[in-house]
Scaffold this active site. Structure first.
Site, PDB file in Angstrom:
ATOM      1  N   HIS A  34     -22.728 -13.379 -43.830  1.00 17.47           N
ATOM      2  CA  HIS A  34     -21.531 -14.153 -43.463  1.00 17.47           C
ATOM      3  C   HIS A  34     -21.671 -14.740 -42.071  1.00 17.47           C
ATOM      4  O   HIS A  34     -22.634 -14.492 -41.346  1.00 17.47           O
ATOM      5  CB  HIS A  34     -20.273 -13.286 -43.562  1.00 17.47           C
ATOM      6  CG  HIS A  34     -20.252 -12.090 -42.664  1.00 17.47           C
ATOM      7  ND1 HIS A  34     -20.172 -12.173 -41.289  1.00 17.47           N
ATOM      8  CD2 HIS A  34     -20.282 -10.757 -42.929  1.00 17.47           C
ATOM      9  CE1 HIS A  34     -20.152 -10.974 -40.755  1.00 17.47           C
ATOM     10  NE2 HIS A  34     -20.229 -10.086 -41.732  1.00 17.47           N
TER      11      HIS A  34
ATOM     12  N   CYS B 172     -23.364  -5.624 -42.318  1.00 23.44           N
ATOM     13  CA  CYS B 172     -23.715  -6.890 -42.953  1.00 23.44           C
ATOM     14  C   CYS B 172     -24.826  -7.583 -42.172  1.00 23.44           C
ATOM     15  O   CYS B 172     -25.235  -7.131 -41.114  1.00 23.44           O
ATOM     16  CB  CYS B 172     -22.489  -7.801 -43.014  1.00 23.44           C
ATOM     17  SG  CYS B 172     -21.106  -7.110 -43.965  1.00 23.44           S
TER      18      CYS B 172
END
Length: 432
Positions: A148, A156
């Site tokens: 992202h 992430c």
């Protein structure tokens, strides 16, 4: 042969938004989700015989901190088309074990259209598909592991907003070309002989050796490998016999590989073994890695306490080789509704404790004063019963009637005995 592999399903598919048409994307998604790839990238694709809508795949290397986009050429093989520095990834080298361990996953993952999120809180994002079949078979847990934007990570792979716009566009365009899914290969490092030799004594080494088989298959064929799981391990480019299927926790079925691939892999492995032996003689420092499930659970507990708003060390704890735990001395509390609520509760608790301590101190002081007053009254009462003793106690002590001769001093400070001797001597001289 490699083109045949691509036609039989070894080709990965691409990113996209499930059930969306061009119109729906334009109507409901933010405009940056529809941003086109720069002309420079499109020109590079044309030079490498790639179509704008052809399939893509991604490779991630933690130690280098890079994300690569590979795209299919007209001959069915893939070639690299773009490389992006990863803005942030959390944790250490090594796989993700459990929810809250802050580890960015390693392994082979699949992104399908429903995993794309054009309205992400992190600009744009797509879920990489953790846990996959291998993770579930091995009891590994976690959710919402993504690539992202926003350059912020708690497990992430986070990119800058301009980077994620391009990465997202690669997937979107491939989806529009008719693809249904794409592969992400996430590695701790490039799985060369030199790097594998550096980490040959690491607790994650066996896991990495397994990933390396898939890495090698791609290096040989330049086609994303067919990935399956059986006996709780990855298997690559295996074709089960007699229509059998792969069971992630069951025994691996009898399977075959194309002879040309087996020959190419055997030759590749011989070169690797020689290079590994040479590299093992060298001493090159390795980077920190996660010490298995035990450390993952320690970090997960830290994450839970932090999420509750408790004061915890600013950085996650680490498990040392000798079994001790290292923590930073600086403490902090997450700035969140939970953190602010916990801070208010702690302040209320501290104020209550202080009030209780002050009350206890006041009661103790009052009790001591009362005891002192009682003792004073009792003493006065006893004195009133014995007035003679009171007078005697008040009278001055009498002076000594006569001090010992050797204890008195003259005005000049001489002892009385010395004065008497001088007097007798004078009397003797004058006939006294």
């Amino acid at each position: 042969m490699f083109a045949k592999l691509a036609r039989t399903g070894f080709v990965i598919a691409a990113l996209g938004i499930s059930g969306c048409t061009n119109s729906s994307v334009e109507d409901f998604a933010p405009q940056y989700a529809n941003k086109q790839l720069p002309e420079k990238i499109l020109a590079s694709m044309r030079a490498k015989s790639m179509n704008r809508n052809s399939p893509v795949m991604a490779r991630i290397f933690k130690e280098e901190g890079v994300l690569e986009i590979w795209k299919q050429k007209t001959n069915g093989r893939y070639d690299i088309v773009a490389t992006y520095p990863i803005c942030k990834w959390s944790g250490k080298l090594g796989p993700k074990y459990t929810e809250g361990d802050r580890q960015a996953p390693e392994g082979f993952y699949t992104v399908r259209p429903s995993q794309m999120n054009p309205k992400s809180n992190y600009h744009l994002s797509f879920n990489i598909g953790f846990p996959n079949a291998y993770d579930r078979a091995n009891g590994r847990t976690g959710a919402n592991l993504m690539v992202h934007g926003a350059c912020s990570s708690s497990g992430c792979y986070s990119m800058t907003d301009p980077q994620i716009e391009e990465i997202y566009a690669f997937g979107r365009d491939a989806f529009q070309g008719g693809q249904t899914e794409f592969q992400i290969q996430a590695f701790p490092f490039r799985m060369t002989a030199a790097n594998m030799a550096r980490y040959r004594n690491d607790p994650n080494y066996e896991f990495w050796k397994m990933l390396k088989v898939g890495y090698d298959n791609f290096e040989i064929t330049k086609v994303p490998p067919k990935v399956d799981v059986c006996e709780k391990r990855y298997v690559f480019n295996q074709i089960p016999a007699n229509g059998e299927t792969f069971n992630p926790t069951g025994a691996c079925p009898a399977s075959t590989q194309p002879d040309s691939l087996k020959v190419a892999y055997s030759s590749y492995q011989k070169s690797y073994d020689s290079a590994f032996a040479s590299a093992s003689k060298m001493s090159v420092p390795a980077k920190p890695t996660i010490a298995g499930l035990k450390e993952a659970n320690i970090v997960a507990d830290w994450s839970k306490r932090r999420a509750r708003g408790e004061r915890v060390p600013i950085e996650p704890p680490s498990l040392n080789a000798d079994g001790t735990i290292s923590e930073t001395q600086r403490m902090g509390r997450i700035d969140s509704p939970a953190g602010r609520k916990m801070a208010a509760l702690d302040a209320e608790k501290a104020a209550k404790k202080k009030a209780e301590e002050e009350k206890a101190a006041a009661i103790a002081a009052a009790k001591a004063a009362k005891e002192a007053e009682k003792a004073q009254k009792l003493a006065a009462k006893e004195a009133a019963k014995h007035p003679a003793a009171q007078d005697m106690a008040a009278a001055p002590a009498p002076a000594d009637a006569a001090a010992p001769e050797n204890a008195t001093q003259t005005a000049s400070g001489e002892p009385d005995g010395a004065v008497s001797k001088l007097k007798k001597r004078l009397l003797g001289m004058f006939g006294g």
